[in-house]
Design a protein around this motif. Structure first.
Motif, PDB file in Angstrom:
ATOM      1  N   ALA A 139      -4.049   7.262 -20.490  1.00 15.53           N
ATOM      2  CA  ALA A 139      -4.328   6.946 -21.889  1.00 15.53           C
ATOM      3  C   ALA A 139      -3.003   6.801 -22.620  1.00 15.53           C
ATOM      4  O   ALA A 139      -1.968   7.345 -22.200  1.00 15.53           O
ATOM      5  CB  ALA A 139      -5.167   8.042 -22.519  1.00 15.53           C
ATOM      6  N   ARG A 140      -3.033   6.051 -23.750  1.00 14.96           N
ATOM      7  CA  ARG A 140      -1.814   5.861 -24.528  1.00 14.96           C
ATOM      8  C   ARG A 140      -2.072   6.161 -25.992  1.00 14.96           C
ATOM      9  O   ARG A 140      -3.084   5.753 -26.567  1.00 14.96           O
ATOM     10  CB  ARG A 140      -1.308   4.417 -24.377  1.00 14.96           C
ATOM     11  CG  ARG A 140      -0.831   4.065 -22.983  1.00 14.96           C
ATOM     12  CD  ARG A 140      -0.248   2.656 -22.901  1.00 14.96           C
ATOM     13  NE  ARG A 140      -1.259   1.636 -23.139  1.00 14.96           N
ATOM     14  CZ  ARG A 140      -1.311   0.854 -24.202  1.00 14.96           C
ATOM     15  NH1 ARG A 140      -0.407   0.973 -25.171  1.00 14.96           N
ATOM     16  NH2 ARG A 140      -2.267  -0.059 -24.316  1.00 14.96           N
ATOM     17  N   VAL A 141      -1.133   6.882 -26.590  1.00 16.99           N
ATOM     18  CA  VAL A 141      -1.178   7.247 -28.004  1.00 16.99           C
ATOM     19  C   VAL A 141       0.125   6.814 -28.649  1.00 16.99           C
ATOM     20  O   VAL A 141       1.209   7.060 -28.091  1.00 16.99           O
ATOM     21  CB  VAL A 141      -1.382   8.771 -28.180  1.00 16.99           C
ATOM     22  CG1 VAL A 141      -1.274   9.166 -29.649  1.00 16.99           C
ATOM     23  CG2 VAL A 141      -2.729   9.204 -27.612  1.00 16.99           C
ATOM     24  N   THR A 142       0.037   6.182 -29.801  1.00 10.76           N
ATOM     25  CA  THR A 142       1.246   5.787 -30.525  1.00 10.76           C
ATOM     26  C   THR A 142       1.449   6.710 -31.715  1.00 10.76           C
ATOM     27  O   THR A 142       0.498   7.116 -32.391  1.00 10.76           O
ATOM     28  CB  THR A 142       1.143   4.335 -31.015  1.00 10.76           C
ATOM     29  OG1 THR A 142       0.005   4.189 -31.869  1.00 10.76           O
ATOM     30  CG2 THR A 142       1.016   3.379 -29.845  1.00 10.76           C
ATOM     31  N   VAL A 143       2.703   7.031 -31.966  1.00  9.26           N
ATOM     32  CA  VAL A 143       3.083   7.843 -33.118  1.00  9.26           C
ATOM     33  C   VAL A 143       4.450   7.354 -33.577  1.00  9.26           C
ATOM     34  O   VAL A 143       5.407   7.324 -32.805  1.00  9.26           O
ATOM     35  CB  VAL A 143       3.100   9.349 -32.781  1.00  9.26           C
ATOM     36  CG1 VAL A 143       3.950   9.652 -31.562  1.00  9.26           C
ATOM     37  CG2 VAL A 143       3.533  10.177 -33.977  1.00  9.26           C
ATOM     38  N   ALA A 144       4.519   6.923 -34.848  1.00 10.13           N
ATOM     39  CA  ALA A 144       5.732   6.302 -35.376  1.00 10.13           C
ATOM     40  C   ALA A 144       6.121   5.135 -34.473  1.00 10.13           C
ATOM     41  O   ALA A 144       5.313   4.258 -34.216  1.00 10.13           O
ATOM     42  CB  ALA A 144       6.843   7.343 -35.519  1.00 10.13           C
ATOM     43  N   ASP A 145       7.343   5.116 -33.970  1.00  3.76           N
ATOM     44  CA  ASP A 145       7.795   4.024 -33.108  1.00  3.76           C
ATOM     45  C   ASP A 145       7.751   4.403 -31.637  1.00  3.76           C
ATOM     46  O   ASP A 145       8.375   3.762 -30.798  1.00  3.76           O
ATOM     47  CB  ASP A 145       9.232   3.630 -33.477  1.00  3.76           C
ATOM     48  CG  ASP A 145       9.332   3.078 -34.892  1.00  3.76           C
ATOM     49  OD1 ASP A 145       8.358   2.431 -35.331  1.00  3.76           O
ATOM     50  OD2 ASP A 145      10.358   3.305 -35.545  1.00  3.76           O
TER      51      ASP A 145
END
Length: 419
Positions: A139-145
């Motif tokens: 799974a992938r999670v984005t936070v800020a850059d």
């Protein structure tokens, strides 16, 4: 074996419990919390014996039990102060294995955070679920850059969960339950009182002691969604409850307008297809928001957390090899139980919702008569809830005793959202 990675979205009660349980189970966990601090929104939370037993799993149960402020009886009253029913504290303790513990949410969050290494929680980190993952990809999670990959993502991002919309787009979320609530924490009144809940015409009030000497009070009114006081919410409470029995007026006189919290209540009455998809799971209000009338919202999030950790224990070779299967087991265990409690919570709000004078008079007469003739009947409403026990190490995914996961529910959800 490489240590598996988990990302927890949200550092509320459920998210922190999941973090502690996963950490103890061998996972490398990162917690992403949108808020700048861990200071929780809300006043107090009641932890019933089922949640206390769940917290035993992370070594916190006895710390919570030590905070019990009241082990006596409680009362159900009318606005004029007449007692309709008595809740026998000793009988409740014997039936469910201990007292309900009321404590400030900040106290619980501090205790949960104390069970974690200091570098696990990142505040001020607004996270988005970019990909729920699948059996063949993380799974992938984005936070800020930054983008984080993980074998497991736990979406504990609350009632307005964005992750829920990613997992199940187009599905209805929580809807207005028909009432709004207010909560305050006030200094103890000069005159002693017995903990109580009071039912009026489409309104209710509850007063409960905290261990530190303060009082937690909550109120509700069955009213259209989105209402707000024309002046301030303390003034609104005075209009609605100022002439009710003591200590209600005394508590309202002791708080400032800014001390009153007001929230419309929403609940997830239409079940989701599952509580997982791919390598991502929903937990707490993100999965099964419920009315607070049975006091189970936070308790069920805590249960979710320890059941999830049980199924995905990193040291269990079978679970590590089949994480999607372990998450399907989590859904099979949790979805039927939590949706049953959602429905029971909605049903329990109907009695205080009555507003016509004849209906309220009949309700009060029936409650008083039943309480007198069948003293333990009110306690039975918590059967299958407060008597739950967490899964033990030898039971695996089977039924765990009263109120626990039920084998019969598995066929209905087997294989859902495994892709």
């Amino acid at each position: 074996m490489k240590q598996p990675r988990a990302v927890v979205m949200g550092a509320g009660v459920g998210g922190l419990t999941a973090t502690a349980a996963l950490h103890r189970s061998g996972w490398a966990v990162t917690v992403l919390e949108r808020a700048a601090t861990l200071e929780p929104v809300g006043a107090a939370i009641s932890l019933t014996p089922n949640a206390q037993r769940a917290l035993d799993v992370i070594g916190l149960g006895d710390d919570i039990r030590a905070l019990a402020a009241w082990r006596g009886d409680g009362e159900l009253r009318t606005p004029g102060g007449r007692r309709l029913a008595r809740m026998d504290g000793a009988a409740a303790n014997g039936r469910f294995g201990g007292p309900t513990v009321l404590l400030h949410r900040a106290t619980l969050v501090d205790l949960l955070a104390s069970r974690l290494p200091g570098d696990l929680v990142r505040t001020g980190a607004a996270a988005e679920l970019a990909d729920p993952g699948a059996a063949d990809r993380p799974a992938r999670v984005t936070v800020a850059d930054e983008e984080l990959e993980a074998e497991l993502v736990v979406a504990a991002d609350g009632i307005h969960s964005a992750a829920r919309g990613v997992l199940f787009p187009g599905r209805p979320g929580p809807r207005y339950a028909g009432f709004t609530t207010w909560r305050i924490v006030a200094p103890a009144p000069a005159r002693p009182f017995t903990p109580h809940e009071t039912w009026g015409r489409g309104r209710l009030w509850g007063t409960q002691p905290l261990l530190d000497g303060r009082v937690y009070a909550y109120a509700a009114a069955f009213t259209p969604e989105g209402g707000r006081a024309p002046d301030d919410e303390r003034a609104e409470l005075l209009r609605l409850f100022g002439d009710w029995h003591r200590p209600i007026p005394d508590l309202l006189a002791a708080v400032e307008p800014g001390d009153v919290l007001r929230h419309d209540i929403r609940h997830q009455t239409e079940p989701l297809p599952a509580y997982h998809r791919g390598r991502t799971v929903l937990l707490g209000d993100a999965a099964h928001a419920m009315a607070p009338t049975l006091g189970q919202g936070g308790n069920q999030a805590i249960e979710d957390a320890v059941v999830l950790a049980h199924h995905v224990a990193a040291g269990d070779a079978a679970h590590a090899a089949d994480l999607p299967g372990a998450l399907a087991a989590y859904t099979r265990d949790r979805l039927p139980r939590t949706m049953d409690i959602v429905r029971r919570s909605a049903l329990s709000s109907r009695m205080p919702a009555l507003s016509s004078a004849p209906a309220v008079a009949l309700r009060d007469a029936v409650v008083a008569a039943v309480s007198r003739l069948v003293p333990g009947l009110l306690l039975r409403g918590f059967d299958g809830i407060a008597d739950w026990r967490p899964p033990g190490p030898r039971q695996g995914r089977a039924r765990q005793g009263p109120g626990g996961p039920d084998r019969s529910s598995r066929a209905a959800t087997r294989g859902r959202a495994d892709r």
